[in-house]
Design an enzyme around this catalytic site. Structure first.
Site, PDB file in Angstrom:
ATOM      1  CD  GLU A  33      27.822 -48.421 -32.559  1.00 45.46           C
ATOM      2  OE1 GLU A  33      28.903 -47.897 -33.301  1.00 45.46           O
ATOM      3  OE2 GLU A  33      27.297 -47.498 -31.749  1.00 45.46           O
ATOM      4  NE  ARG A 257      34.237 -49.274 -44.845  1.00 46.37           N
ATOM      5  CZ  ARG A 257      33.705 -49.162 -43.391  1.00 46.37           C
ATOM      6  NH1 ARG A 257      34.632 -49.415 -42.526  1.00 46.37           N
ATOM      7  NH2 ARG A 257      32.471 -49.133 -43.268  1.00 46.37           N
ATOM      8  CE  LYS A 267      26.468 -49.907 -38.301  1.00 47.38           C
ATOM      9  NZ  LYS A 267      26.879 -50.443 -37.306  1.00 47.38           N
TER      10      LYS A 267
END
Ligand code: ATP
Ligand code: MG
Length: 550
Positions: A33, A257, A267
């Site tokens: 994204e 992850r 982020k």
């Protein structure tokens, strides 16, 4: 195929799919994204997706998952592309989920026509309440009973901008009693009157992640859609949409992850560090971003090696930052140009060396690299050594310089300390030493053995440089899981600026060069440097000097 290493579970799936003929070739995707810069966690996903395609002769798409107009920006798109290329990967196609908005709209229409989606006028609070809890079933409201015609009209009106944000949503009609909350009539479209970085003001309705992601995979005919574990509960919805829409059956697979200790990796949190000026920007060398690590002096090879060593896990874990440092040390040891830089100097006068004479010694750029070449090192009567390399009253087995003691100057001569010259206040002014002319490195016939070898620079032409030394950005292993604000755990001493005196060849340093300052660490030129000011970042120390509780 012959393997040194055993396959990870995704490779096993791919090999089985290729063998059974389910797929002739594989197509993966990396779907960022564009709402921030990529971090080291993303590099794991990049290396995995691109790496699998390379290994099995397939391809990888870069797809910007840009369905959230408010947080996304073209600056991020550019940085992401730059970072992926820097890591050494090239995508087959550059796509944007926003390119599929029309198609996704049609998919929603198709669901409505099948009686599998409806427009709901409830507020978000009402929807949340009706959803129930993991232990109590949800209930459907009266909007679920709307006719196909009414739903089609209302959805068209939503698109046409008749309604304000939040007034209506479109929901998939699945199962309000499902034990999986994501299947309880999930929202698939919402109204958002916002400017989009690519589609501008063309749309005021946007698909939700769960309605955009799987369908985008399917549109591109992605064979293996690899994501992180938190998407496991989304998989039934991913499959449901594809099945009901009767489109290409992409399949989702989840791995753990990457989490690193002593940093944060979302982020949203990294953006806070930037916006609140705890760091100088996304590419601050202390940031776990690719751009930060890159500026810090990390190499793409070291990051790929790290991703490989971390492996593909099915359970979440916290990886040691020191593993990343180990990987970069390994690589830099092979490629870094050795240079002499003295940080905290003390002057040495070599009293038996001719006044006014300078000789050029020749020394290897990198003993680990046969093609590393040689460089000149000037040597004369006055040199600088590290103040820490001298002790007036040394303990036993002190191998550096002390009164009466001998050491070798790296790539030069053996010297002996004859006299300590002091200032009026008793501090050391300079050392008077003598050198042994027959002890020149490479042609030493002196027969003298010394234990210590010191780095040094020629005083007359040493170049002053600024060195930025970095430490962990956070004081605790897992700042995101600590009580209170993660920013309370920032390490106040993560940046130390020191002065150094470098041998003259440092003048030729270029941005891509990597250096080992002997006995100090690995360094690279920072972009803040100018023609008359050299600024170096310390990438990593020579040894792992960081232990818990420092
Ligand atoms: P963040 O929470 O840091 O914002 P994200 O998952 O929202 O990360 P995306 O841009 O959506 O960021 O991620 C792009 C791809 O990278 C996704 O497939 C995601 O699963 C993967 N990814 C993100 N963070 C990690 C991580 N720490 N380890 C492995 N893969 C990751
Ligand atoms: Mg995301």
């Amino acid at each position: 195929m012959s393997e040194e290493k055993s396959l990870n579970f995704i490779e096993e799936i791919i090999e089985a799919d290729l063998k059974s003929g389910k797929h002739q070739s594989i197509l993966t995707r990396f779907p960022p994204e564009p709402n921030g810069y990529l971090h080291i966690g993303h590099s794991k996903s990049i290396c995995l997706n691109f790496g699998l395609a390379i290994k099995y002769g397939g391809k990888t798409n870069l797809r910007f998952d840009d369905t959230n107009p408010v947080t996304e920006d073209t600056e991020y798109v550019e940085s992401i592309k730059d970072d992926i290329r820097w890591l050494g990967f090239e995508w087959a196609n550059e796509f944007y989920a926003s390119d599929y908005f029309e198609q996704l709209y049609e998919f929603a229409v198709k669901l409505i026509k099948k009686g599998l989606a409806y427009v709901d006028d409830s507020t978000s609070e009402e929807i949340a309440k009706q959803k129930g809890t993991p232990t109590t079933p949800g209930v459907r409201n009266q909007y679920a009973e709307r006719s196909v015609e009414e739903n089609l009209q209302l959805f068209a009106d939503m698109r046409a901008g008749k309604y304000k944000d939040g007034e209506k949503v479109v929901r998939a009609k699945i199962d309000m009693t499902s034990p999986n909350m994501h299947m309880r009539d999930p929202i698939i479209y919402r109204i958002k009157h916002a400017h989009h970085h690519r589609t501008g003001d063309a749309w005021c309705i946007y698909p939700m992640y769960d309605f955009a992601h799987g369908q985008s995979d399917s549109i591109e005919q992605i064979t293996h859609s690899i994501c992180t574990l938190e998407f496991i509960p989304h998989r039934p919805l991913y499959d449901w949409c594809i099945e009901k829409l009767e489109i290409f059956p992409s399949k989702q697979y989840e791995f753990a992850r990457l989490n690193l200790n002593y940093t944060v990796m979302s982020k949203r949190k990294l953006l806070q560090l930037v916006n609140e000026k705890h760091v100088s920007g996304w590419d601050d060398p202390r940031m776990p971003t690719i751009s930060g690590l890159r500026r810090r002096g990390y190499t793409p090879e070291s990051i790929r090696d790290f991703a490989e060593r971390v492996g593909v896990a099915k359970r979440d874990n916290l990886i040691e930052f020191s593993l990343l440092e180990f990987c970069v040390r390994e690589h830099l040891n092979k490629i870094a140009l050795r240079r002499l830089v003295v940080f905290n100097p003390i002057k040495v006068v070599i009293t038996n060396y001719p006044v006014g004479q300078t000789e050029q010694l020749s020394t290897e750029n990198n003993p680990e690299d046969v093609n590393g070449g040689l460089r000149n090192l000037p040597f004369s009567r006055e040199i600088l050594i590290e103040a820490d390399d001298f002790m007036e009253n040394p303990p036993k087995k002190y191998f550096r310089l002390s009164p009466g003691g001998k050491v070798r100057l790296k790539s030069a001569y053996i010297i002996q300390c004859d006299e300590v010259v002091k200032n009026d206040d008793g501090s050391i002014k300079e050392l008077h030493c003598s050198y042994i002319p027959e002890s020149k490195s490479g042609s030493d016939t002196s027969g003298i053995k010394v234990q210590g070898t010191l780095h040094w620079v020629n005083a007359a032409d040493a170049i002053e440089v600024e060195v930025r030394e970095y430490d962990r950005l956070f004081r605790v292993e897992n700042p995101a899981s600590e009580e209170g604000d993660f920013k309370d755990y920032i390490n106040p001493d993560s940046l130390t600026v020191v002065k150094g005196y470098a041998e003259p060849s440092i003048k030729d340093a270029r941005p891509a060069d990597r250096f080992q300052f002997l006995r100090k660490g690995y360094y690279c030129l920072d972009k803040d440097s100018s023609a008359d000011k050299f600024i170096f970042n310390r990438t990593v120390t020579l040894k792992d000097g960081w232990s818990k509780g420092k």
